[in-house]
Design a protein around this motif. Structure first.
Motif: not given
Length: 252
Positions: A92-93, A137-140, A153-154, A206-209
């Motif tokens: 659902n993101a 997609r999160e890219l911090p 957020a995740l 997920e962040i690392q991916s």
């Protein structure tokens, strides 16, 4: 025979013209390619002269050729990861039409002012085009606080509240412990469950991916976009997004 092997000969000629300083092995390879096409040394030299003359008279073909090559490389890179990046985290993101005919993928950082600016463009896009799906997609990459916001957020996505958090976090302000918690509380997250998820391997993976794929795609900042076979970095604006969607739709 010259016509049949012309493509190889021209390729050889261009290679010699642009890379005269390259190794002897490269020159030998181009000569062998021409011979394999049935073109002798004299014919190859004549073709090289024609190609050289044409390039000098039409230098605009050089950036055109470079752009074509870059677009092909982008399309190949996207094809390798499309199935992964177009699948929303936790299902659902995303925003917009879940069955849209065009998927826009945005890589963003909650500490990025251009990403905040882009939120308005996305809202307008999905309001005016009912057949677009936007996957987030999160890219911090800017700060530790932006990583904390991305993890929250995740966690919101795991509770079915991703887009609500996404919008609220950008509206609340730059990520800090207080603004992150304020945004999470405002949308009614179960904070105990959120903190448990944030500490899980799944969240970090997920962040690392996302970071690994962004590096693979050669993204140099945020926001970064993938739409169809196109990729861009920066705040392209509503008109830019609309144009990318139109190109992707026309290619389908």
């Amino acid at each position: 025979m010259i016509m049949a092997g012309g493509g190889l000969a021209i390729a050889a000629a261009i290679g010699i013209w642009f890379w005269q300083s390259s190794s002897a092995s490269t020159t030998d390879a181009t000569s062998k390619a021409a011979l394999a096409a049935g073109i002798d040394a004299q014919q190859q030299k004549a073709i090289e002269g024609i190609v050289r003359d044409y390039i000098l008279k039409n230098p605009e073909i050089i950036p055109e050729a470079v752009e074509l090559l870059q677009n092909r490389q982008k399309a190949d890179a996207i094809s390798a990861v499309r199935a992964t990046i177009e699948k929303p985290f936790a299902g659902n993101a995303f925003a917009g039409n879940p069955n849209g005919d065009v998927t826009v993928v945005e890589y963003s950082d909650f500490a990025c002012p251009y990403c905040k600016q882009t939120e308005r463009d996305i809202a307008r896009l999905i309001a005016e085009d009912k057949n677009v799906k936007v996957v987030f997609r999160e890219l911090p990459i800017l700060s530790e606080a932006s990583n904390d916001a991305a993890l929250m957020a995740l966690a919101a996505a795991k509770q079915g509240k991703y887009y609500a958090f996404h919008k609220t976090m950008f509206a609340t302000g730059r990520p800090t412990p207080s603004t992150i918690n304020a945004a999470a509380n405002e949308i009614g997250l179960d904070m105990a469950a959120a903190r448990a998820f944030i500490a899980s391997p799944e969240a970090k993976q997920e962040i690392q991916s996302n970071i690994a794929i962004a590096q693979q795609m050669r993204f140099t900042g945020t926001p970064a976009w993938v739409v169809g076979d196109q990729s861009e970095v920066g705040a392209v604006g509503y008109d830019g997004l609309k144009e990318m969607v139109a190109k992707a739709r026309a290619a389908n």
